[in-house]
Enzyme design. Structure first.
Site, PDB file in Angstrom:
ATOM      1  N   LYS A  83      -8.401 -61.554  13.815  1.00 54.76           N
ATOM      2  CA  LYS A  83      -8.315 -60.569  14.739  1.00 54.76           C
ATOM      3  C   LYS A  83      -9.329 -60.056  15.832  1.00 54.76           C
ATOM      4  O   LYS A  83     -10.815 -60.233  15.595  1.00 54.76           O
ATOM      5  CB  LYS A  83      -7.843 -59.130  14.660  1.00 54.76           C
ATOM      6  CG  LYS A  83      -7.198 -57.964  14.704  1.00 54.76           C
ATOM      7  CD  LYS A  83      -6.790 -56.832  14.340  1.00 54.76           C
ATOM      8  CE  LYS A  83      -5.672 -56.229  14.876  1.00 54.76           C
ATOM      9  NZ  LYS A  83      -5.552 -55.043  14.164  1.00 54.76           N
TER      10      LYS A  83
HETATM   11  C1  E4P Z   1      -2.973 -52.499  15.849  1.00 54.20           C
HETATM   12  O1  E4P Z   1      -3.525 -53.164  14.657  1.00 54.20           O
HETATM   13  C2  E4P Z   1      -4.159 -51.396  14.693  1.00 54.20           C
HETATM   14  O2  E4P Z   1      -4.653 -51.648  13.999  1.00 54.20           O
HETATM   15  C3  E4P Z   1      -3.384 -50.226  15.440  1.00 54.20           C
HETATM   16  O3  E4P Z   1      -2.286 -50.551  14.910  1.00 54.20           O
HETATM   17  C4  E4P Z   1      -4.256 -48.945  15.911  1.00 54.20           C
HETATM   18  O4  E4P Z   1      -3.081 -47.624  16.162  1.00 54.20           O
HETATM   19  P1  E4P Z   1      -4.094 -46.485  16.317  1.00 54.20           P
HETATM   20  O5  E4P Z   1      -3.243 -46.696  17.798  1.00 54.20           O
HETATM   21  O6  E4P Z   1      -2.678 -45.897  15.876  1.00 54.20           O
HETATM   22  O7  E4P Z   1      -5.368 -46.563  15.749  1.00 54.20           O
END
Ligand code: E4P
Length: 213
Positions: A83
């Protein structure tokens, strides 16, 4: 639509896989910090529970640092997806990893042009953050629709991974506009099962059955 669970909590993952619905896992540095454990340990354990893509995020902000982290993370398991943040360095690293056949998930996407950059450099997944856009009064779902149109115009194979999902309506709408994947917190997946008429209906069926015996 594929379902990923968005968590660094292995107990949640163990529970969720019992439903038979989980195709993969996403984590991020905040979720890993919440677990109180080292990223490598959490990711290794997840890879023993889920046989599907597992996103693990780099912390470095420069190309060399990201590449070094990616190479360590990729060694953990074949299912690891690197990522990368949607920055100049992240997009450059995306190209280098894609060219080597390493899967990538480009994260923190908030605009169609950002999604276009990730697709051009061969990202496996693009993660538009719906909930965070809604939080600032923008329309998160419109972003998913725009990315879908752009990717379809050019036949990009990058998968749209709806992220920052806060409730079932996000999941329904992301499915309606053609997101390939939704990554959801454990609680949101649980919500998808719920409808008051299901509970009322089941209660009535069971009561009628009992009364008829
Ligand atoms: C995605 O890969 C992220 O980990 C996640 O969906 C972020 O979500 P949030 O905005 O609730 O922190």
């Amino acid at each position: 639509m594929e379902f990923f669970i968005d968590t660094g909590d292995v107990n949640e993952i163990k529970e969720a896989v019992k439903w038979g619905l989980i195709d993969g896992v996403t984590t991020n540095p905040s979720l890993i910090a919440k677990s109180g454990r080292k990223q490598a340990d959490v990711i290794k354990e997840i890879s023993e529970i889920v046989d599907g893509p597992i996103s693990a995020e780099v912390i470095s902000t420069d190309v060399d640092g990201m590449l070094a982290e990616a190479s360590e993370l990729a060694k953990i398991h074949d299912n690891i997806v690197i990522k990368l943040p949607l920055t100049e360095a992240g997009i450059s690293v995306c190209k280098k990893l894609s060219d080597k056949g390493i899967k990538t998930n480009v994260t923190l996407c908030f605009s169609p042009n950002q999604a276009l950059l990730a697709a051009k450099n061969g990202a496996t997944y693009i993660s538009p953050f719906i909930g965070r856009l809604d939080d600032i009064g923008h329309d998160g779902m419109a972003l998913i629709e725009e990315i879908r149109a752009i990717y379809d115009n050019y036949g990009f194979s990058t998968q749209i991974l709806a992220a920052s999902v806060r409730h079932g309506t996000h999941v329904r709408d992301a499915a309606m506009v053609g997101a390939d994947v939704a990554t959801m917190p454990y609680k949101v997946i649980q919500q998808l099962f719920k409808h008051p008429l299901t509970d009322i209906g089941l209660e009535k069926f069971l009561a009628d059955h009992k009364n008829s015996q």
